[in-house]
Design a protein around this motif. Structure first.
Motif, PDB file in Angstrom:
ATOM      1  N   TRP A 122      69.289 -49.899  83.536  1.00  0.00           N
ATOM      2  CA  TRP A 122      69.349 -48.603  82.416  1.00  0.00           C
ATOM      3  C   TRP A 122      70.620 -48.159  82.639  1.00  0.00           C
ATOM      4  O   TRP A 122      71.231 -46.993  82.117  1.00  0.00           O
ATOM      5  CB  TRP A 122      68.387 -48.471  81.690  1.00  0.00           C
ATOM      6  N   LEU A 123      69.989 -47.614  83.627  1.00  0.00           N
ATOM      7  CA  LEU A 123      71.470 -46.584  84.476  1.00  0.00           C
ATOM      8  C   LEU A 123      72.850 -47.238  85.051  1.00  0.00           C
ATOM      9  O   LEU A 123      73.482 -46.964  85.315  1.00  0.00           O
ATOM     10  CB  LEU A 123      70.591 -46.171  85.692  1.00  0.00           C
ATOM     11  N   GLU A 124      72.661 -49.087  85.379  1.00  0.00           N
ATOM     12  CA  GLU A 124      74.472 -49.298  85.051  1.00  0.00           C
ATOM     13  C   GLU A 124      74.818 -49.767  83.672  1.00  0.00           C
ATOM     14  O   GLU A 124      75.650 -50.149  83.890  1.00  0.00           O
ATOM     15  CB  GLU A 124      73.810 -50.618  86.270  1.00  0.00           C
ATOM     16  N   SER A 125      74.287 -48.949  83.219  1.00  0.00           N
ATOM     17  CA  SER A 125      74.758 -49.925  81.334  1.00  0.00           C
ATOM     18  C   SER A 125      75.262 -48.208  81.100  1.00  0.00           C
ATOM     19  O   SER A 125      74.306 -47.226  80.440  1.00  0.00           O
ATOM     20  CB  SER A 125      74.119 -50.374  80.211  1.00  0.00           C
ATOM     21  N   PRO A 126      76.183 -47.994  80.338  1.00  0.00           N
ATOM     22  CA  PRO A 126      76.793 -47.061  80.114  1.00  0.00           C
ATOM     23  C   PRO A 126      76.097 -46.273  79.216  1.00  0.00           C
ATOM     24  O   PRO A 126      75.539 -44.428  78.754  1.00  0.00           O
ATOM     25  CB  PRO A 126      78.001 -46.823  79.824  1.00  0.00           C
ATOM     26  N   GLY A 127      76.021 -46.904  77.836  1.00  0.00           N
ATOM     27  CA  GLY A 127      74.604 -45.966  76.915  1.00  0.00           C
ATOM     28  C   GLY A 127      73.740 -45.994  77.117  1.00  0.00           C
ATOM     29  O   GLY A 127      73.042 -45.493  76.592  1.00  0.00           O
ATOM     30  N   HIS A 128      73.148 -47.150  77.781  1.00  0.00           N
ATOM     31  CA  HIS A 128      71.647 -47.015  78.177  1.00  0.00           C
ATOM     32  C   HIS A 128      71.760 -45.821  79.353  1.00  0.00           C
ATOM     33  O   HIS A 128      71.025 -44.793  78.976  1.00  0.00           O
ATOM     34  CB  HIS A 128      71.095 -48.233  78.888  1.00  0.00           C
ATOM     35  N   ARG A 129      71.853 -45.446  79.715  1.00  0.00           N
ATOM     36  CA  ARG A 129      72.573 -44.837  80.508  1.00  0.00           C
ATOM     37  C   ARG A 129      72.774 -43.567  80.338  1.00  0.00           C
ATOM     38  O   ARG A 129      71.994 -42.096  80.364  1.00  0.00           O
ATOM     39  CB  ARG A 129      73.339 -44.238  81.477  1.00  0.00           C
ATOM     40  N   GLN A 130      72.876 -43.049  79.178  1.00  0.00           N
ATOM     41  CA  GLN A 130      73.358 -41.926  78.561  1.00  0.00           C
ATOM     42  C   GLN A 130      72.375 -41.636  78.034  1.00  0.00           C
ATOM     43  O   GLN A 130      71.948 -40.545  77.539  1.00  0.00           O
ATOM     44  CB  GLN A 130      74.364 -41.784  77.423  1.00  0.00           C
ATOM     45  N   ASN A 131      71.820 -42.909  76.911  1.00  0.00           N
ATOM     46  CA  ASN A 131      70.527 -41.945  76.368  1.00  0.00           C
ATOM     47  C   ASN A 131      69.329 -41.650  77.456  1.00  0.00           C
ATOM     48  O   ASN A 131      68.554 -41.135  77.215  1.00  0.00           O
ATOM     49  CB  ASN A 131      69.903 -43.278  75.806  1.00  0.00           C
TER      50      ASN A 131
END
Length: 166
Positions: A122-131
C-alpha cells in the motif's frame, strides 16, 4: 458462516480449502492495523481508531472477492466502497477510502510478514499510500478472508462528518 469480533473491532473468517495452514485471520487483521498505525505515526499522523461497522464492510468485501473470485474496489453489483459503507451507516457523511491486498501462495508466511507485505504494498502504491496516510482519516476497519493459500485483505478508512455513529 461464523463472524468473529475482536477487541480491536476487526471481523474475519478463515476457510481452508487445502492442507496448508493459513495464519489466523484475526491475528492478521490486528497485525495489519498495527502496521498501518505505525506507518501513520512515522509520518506524524495520528492513529486511526478501529470501527466495528467499517470492519464489517471490509470483511464482507474480502469474503465477497475470495468466494466470488473477483478483484476490485467495485463489486459485481456495482457497489463502491462508499456505497458499501452507506449500507452500514445509512446517514454517513464524510470521506471513505479503500485499500485492497491479495497474496496467493502466502499461507505459510508468518502473520507479521503478511502484515508487513500488505502495508508495504500500500505504501509503495501512490493511491493506496494517499489513502493510508490521509490526514483526515480517523477510523478504519480491516477485514481478512483466507481460502486455501490465498489471503484477501480489505482496509476501509473513513472520517465521519455530521453523521450519527452507531
Amino acid at each position: 458462516m461464523r463472524w468473529l469480533v475482536l477487541g480491536l473491532s476487526v471481523f474475519v473468517r478463515s476457510a481452508l480449502a487445502t492442507g496448508i495452514p493459513a495464519p489466523p485471520a484475526e491475528d492478521l487483521a490486528s497485525a495489519v492495523a498495527w502496521e498501518c498505525n505505525a506507518a501513520r505515526q512515522q509520518m506524524g499522523l495520528p492513529a486511526v481508531r478501529p470501527d466495528n461497522g467499517l470492519s464489517r464492510v471490509a470483511f464482507s468485501h474480502s469474503l465477497n472477492m475470495g468466494t466470488r473470485l473477483f478483484w476490485g474496489h467495485v463489486d459485481p453489483e456495482g457497489r463502491t466502497p462508499r456505497a458499501r459503507v452507506l449500507e452500514t451507516y445509512h446517514d454517513f457523511r464524510g470521506g471513505v477510502a479503500e485499500n485492497l491486498w491479495k497474496c496467493t501462495g502466502c499461507a505459510r508466511l508468518s502473520v507479521e510478514e503478511l502484515a508487513r507485505r500488505a502495508v508495504r504494498a500500500w505504501l509503495e502504491s501512490p493511491g493506496h499510500r494517499q489513502n493510508l496516510l490521509h490526514p483526515q482519516a480517523t477510523h478504519a476497519g480491516i477485514g481478512v478472508w483466507t481460502v486455501g493459500d490465498s489471503v484477501y485483505v480489505t482496509q476501509i478508512l473513513a472520517f465521519f462528518a455530521n453523521s450519527a455513529r452507531r
